[in-house]
Design an enzyme around this catalytic site. Sequence first.
Site, PDB file in Angstrom:
ATOM      1  N   HIS A  34       0.812  -1.215   0.000  1.00  0.00           N
ATOM      2  CA  HIS A  34       0.000   0.000   0.000  1.00  0.00           C
ATOM      3  C   HIS A  34       0.846   1.266   0.000  1.00  0.00           C
ATOM      4  O   HIS A  34       0.372   2.332  -0.379  1.00  0.00           O
ATOM      5  CB  HIS A  34      -0.967  -0.010   1.194  1.00  0.00           C
ATOM      6  CG  HIS A  34      -2.104  -0.956   0.978  1.00  0.00           C
ATOM      7  ND1 HIS A  34      -3.335  -0.802   1.542  1.00  0.00           N
ATOM      8  CD2 HIS A  34      -2.197  -2.082   0.232  1.00  0.00           C
ATOM      9  CE1 HIS A  34      -4.144  -1.794   1.173  1.00  0.00           C
ATOM     10  NE2 HIS A  34      -3.460  -2.583   0.368  1.00  0.00           N
ATOM     11  N   HIS A  39      -1.420 -12.470  -2.286  1.00  0.00           N
ATOM     12  CA  HIS A  39      -2.479 -13.203  -1.585  1.00  0.00           C
ATOM     13  C   HIS A  39      -2.118 -14.662  -1.342  1.00  0.00           C
ATOM     14  O   HIS A  39      -2.967 -15.440  -0.897  1.00  0.00           O
ATOM     15  CB  HIS A  39      -3.806 -13.032  -2.346  1.00  0.00           C
ATOM     16  CG  HIS A  39      -4.285 -11.617  -2.309  1.00  0.00           C
ATOM     17  ND1 HIS A  39      -5.343 -11.146  -3.053  1.00  0.00           N
ATOM     18  CD2 HIS A  39      -3.841 -10.533  -1.590  1.00  0.00           C
ATOM     19  CE1 HIS A  39      -5.519  -9.856  -2.805  1.00  0.00           C
ATOM     20  NE2 HIS A  39      -4.614  -9.462  -1.935  1.00  0.00           N
TER      21      HIS A  39
HETATM   22  C1  HEM Z   1      -4.988  -8.112   2.119  1.00  0.00           C
HETATM   23  C2  HEM Z   1      -7.362  -6.392  -1.709  1.00  0.00           C
HETATM   24  C3  HEM Z   1      -3.438  -6.878  -4.429  1.00  0.00           C
HETATM   25  C4  HEM Z   1      -0.971  -8.245  -0.509  1.00  0.00           C
HETATM   26  C5  HEM Z   1      -5.944  -7.571   1.322  1.00  0.00           C
HETATM   27  C6  HEM Z   1      -7.236  -7.203   1.774  1.00  0.00           C
HETATM   28  C7  HEM Z   1      -7.905  -6.746   0.701  1.00  0.00           C
HETATM   29  C8  HEM Z   1      -7.043  -6.787  -0.426  1.00  0.00           C
HETATM   30  C9  HEM Z   1      -9.332  -6.267   0.677  1.00  0.00           C
HETATM   31  C10 HEM Z   1      -7.744  -7.345   3.180  1.00  0.00           C
HETATM   32  C11 HEM Z   1      -7.233  -6.347   4.177  1.00  0.00           C
HETATM   33  C12 HEM Z   1      -7.714  -6.747   5.538  1.00  0.00           C
HETATM   34  O1  HEM Z   1      -8.935  -6.857   5.705  1.00  0.00           O
HETATM   35  O2  HEM Z   1      -6.889  -6.972   6.418  1.00  0.00           O
HETATM   36  C13 HEM Z   1      -6.522  -6.442  -2.798  1.00  0.00           C
HETATM   37  C14 HEM Z   1      -6.894  -6.109  -4.134  1.00  0.00           C
HETATM   38  C15 HEM Z   1      -5.802  -6.256  -4.910  1.00  0.00           C
HETATM   39  C16 HEM Z   1      -4.731  -6.665  -4.036  1.00  0.00           C
HETATM   40  C17 HEM Z   1      -8.262  -5.667  -4.583  1.00  0.00           C
HETATM   41  C18 HEM Z   1      -5.652  -6.056  -6.382  1.00  0.00           C
HETATM   42  C19 HEM Z   1      -6.544  -6.462  -7.254  1.00  0.00           C
HETATM   43  C20 HEM Z   1      -2.404  -7.198  -3.575  1.00  0.00           C
HETATM   44  C21 HEM Z   1      -1.031  -7.215  -3.942  1.00  0.00           C
HETATM   45  C22 HEM Z   1      -0.341  -7.589  -2.838  1.00  0.00           C
HETATM   46  C23 HEM Z   1      -1.283  -7.803  -1.778  1.00  0.00           C
HETATM   47  C24 HEM Z   1      -0.491  -6.860  -5.318  1.00  0.00           C
HETATM   48  C25 HEM Z   1       1.133  -7.735  -2.670  1.00  0.00           C
HETATM   49  C26 HEM Z   1       1.942  -8.086  -3.653  1.00  0.00           C
HETATM   50  C27 HEM Z   1      -1.889  -8.454   0.498  1.00  0.00           C
HETATM   51  C28 HEM Z   1      -1.587  -9.101   1.757  1.00  0.00           C
HETATM   52  C29 HEM Z   1      -2.740  -9.073   2.510  1.00  0.00           C
HETATM   53  C30 HEM Z   1      -3.722  -8.400   1.696  1.00  0.00           C
HETATM   54  C31 HEM Z   1      -0.269  -9.730   2.153  1.00  0.00           C
HETATM   55  C32 HEM Z   1      -2.958  -9.682   3.892  1.00  0.00           C
HETATM   56  C33 HEM Z   1      -2.611  -8.767   5.002  1.00  0.00           C
HETATM   57  C34 HEM Z   1      -2.809  -9.411   6.362  1.00  0.00           C
HETATM   58  O3  HEM Z   1      -2.815 -10.636   6.474  1.00  0.00           O
HETATM   59  O4  HEM Z   1      -2.928  -8.677   7.334  1.00  0.00           O
HETATM   60  N1  HEM Z   1      -5.835  -7.289  -0.012  1.00  0.00           N
HETATM   61  N2  HEM Z   1      -5.209  -6.765  -2.777  1.00  0.00           N
HETATM   62  N3  HEM Z   1      -2.514  -7.530  -2.265  1.00  0.00           N
HETATM   63  N4  HEM Z   1      -3.180  -8.069   0.501  1.00  0.00           N
HETATM   64 FE1  HEM Z   1      -4.217  -7.499  -1.166  1.00  0.00          FE
END
Ligand code: HEM
Length: 694
Positions: A83, A246
């Site tokens: 982010h 993810h």
């Molecule tokens: C978590 C959306 C792309 C890494 C999340 C969450 C959402 C989200 C809604 C949940 C946040 C929460 O409730 O804690 C998206 C969308 C993406 C995207 C819409 C693109 C279409 C990415 C990318 C990465 C990433 C490119 C890294 C390369 C993560 C990680 C979490 C996460 C590691 C988990 C965080 C945790 O466990 O606390 N993402 N994301 N995301 N995202 Fe994505």
Amino acid sequence: MLRKVLLLASPLLSLGACPFGGEQGVLPDGHPAVAQETYAAALGDLDLDLVRSDLKAFFLKSQDHWPADLGNYAPFFVRLTWHCTGTYRSSDGRGGCEGGRQRFEPERSWADNTNLDKARALLWPVKAKYGDAISWGDLMVLAGTTAIESMGGPVLGFCAGRLDDKDGFESIELGPSEEQEAVAPCVLNGTCVSPLGSTTVGLIYVNPEGPLGNPIPAESALQVRDSFGRMGMNDSETVALIGGGHAFGKVHGACPAGAGPSPKEDPLNPYPGLCGTGKGKDTFTSGFEGPWTTTPNQWSNLYFNDLLNNDWEVHVGPGGHHQWRIPNATGPMAGIMRLTTDISLLHDPAGIYQKIVKEFAADQAKFDNAFAHAWYKLASRDMGPALRCLGQVAAPPFPWNPSLPARSSEFPPAWPQVKASLKEMARDYSKPIFPADVFSGQSYYGGLFLQLAWRCASTFRQTDYRGGCNGARIRFSPEKDWPANAELDGVLKVLDDVKARFGDALSWSDLIILAGTVAVEEAGGLPMSFCGGRTDATDGSGSEHLAPRLSPRPDTDLAFLVDGMKVMGLTRREFVALVGGGHTLGQMHASRSSFISGPWTSSPSRFNNEYFTNLLTEVYQEVSVQSGEKKYKAVGKELFMLKTDLFLKADPEFRIHVEEFALDNKAFLESYRAAWTKLVRSDRFDDPTGKLCE
Ligand code: HEM
């Protein structure tokens, strides 16, 4: 305090002003090159391996005030880094983790950054341990990169060197803000278009639930491609990043009650969480709930395999949002989920994402390679040319970050002779291949030289350190095809003779800048320092998003002018000096960026403050309108202005500088020299402290 730098100037050369102001060879304190040099020295002394091992240990120490999911903070920090870096947009180079501006408004209160205040608070002890030796911007990039590594993921390196900002000013145009609305309005949040980087102001790219919250995967795929494309990510990089990110962690949405007020709304207790205790299993971040895989702390391509090998059905999760589950799943698989954006990778109307998902599901090594490269790109692009990267830098070449060739062994040319040739050419020379301007019966190329140099240099973006004349990409497409550069290839042909005379010792990029500099000096401007050593690119790659933003076309308005100035990293005073100085020499040509032929001043081969006097004293009228095009002519005189010139008079914050320069020619000449020197040096990452300056 002043800082001495080593200079290699030849005593035979006539010295101009110090490029940085003040004594030759001395950088004033507060100069960006000094701050960068000081930070580079501190970072150079830092054992980054030690910082990484501290981070790895810290990820596994869950704290009661914000317990880690499954005892490991690493996925949380991957999200923090994503982010921070993911705000980058190609359209104007804004965003990225440089400045560490996620700490400030507006970014810290973006819905997508919910609870990242906790991540930054958790990181404080590490920051405190290393202090100024690592900036917040760098630490936030390193944290997520190390987190990936700690969970077994592939990492190429770490491009460091970010300086921290003291506020969120540079992110204001990312919105939401009046400034963003002026230059990049979004009629309906959720359907925002370029130059905004995201479909939704306040989200990093795209609504996870689907367009405007509708869980329609095929439409979501279009938004994913569009928004990742605005960051310059291709399809393979997009799929690798989403599936790689993810592979880790979970989404948080324990109940529909929400996260509570943002830091902007309640700085003392932001995002308290309105479900139960508000933390741990009661956390509300995005409002979705569940992990993507059964092994969320371990790198793998399970994300893709599970995506492909199961049916997925949409339902409303405990947080009240649409999300996807495997119907009738039992055991651990019953808990895993997908967002609509994840499912969209199976429903790309172009059929491309599906193929990539299958490739990554079948071939772990291929996925590892694609993710490592895409992450490095994501995490490094705010830093500009690879030359600026410090730390544990991955080995180039990277197609997304073309580098310039090394300096020729024949460098430097005999500068006094090059200057003398250019001086001669400015007047009393006419090459049939490209007609000179003619003033008072005398041919004159000086204005054309200055215009060429300005066009070449003014592509520079302070926002992501791209552009500038180093590389002389103005000789190639796309730059040479931009309407504002029409016919400048003719001016280059005029310079061919000088280039041929000095051969490889003289690069095109040095020649172009020197021609503009000499034109000003020769016409009565103050002597200027010249810092050679630029080299020439072999093609125009890297210029794709650098087209001029300051067009005098009818749709230009003041907000665009101010925005273009900010992207270049110029102050209002510098901008006024440069525009006025540029329009002091030569004339506008109907065939090029304007619709008029004619000069701004009555003596267009003399460099003085007449432009400013004219602007304030003459009455300019819109004299004719052809197909919506506007011309501004002084009543009773053959003097002209562009719409952009008139903005400098109309806008009070520009006008004070116009008035100052109209009243004080010396102040104008000095300001011009300082602003020109700053502009043409702004891309000199090969020589930041001016060792090559004369
Ligand atoms: C978590 C959306 C792309 C890494 C999340 C969450 C959402 C989200 C809604 C949940 C946040 C929460 O409730 O804690 C998206 C969308 C993406 C995207 C819409 C693109 C279409 C990415 C990318 C990465 C990433 C490119 C890294 C390369 C993560 C990680 C979490 C996460 C590691 C988990 C965080 C945790 O466990 O606390 N993402 N994301 N995301 N995202 Fe994505």
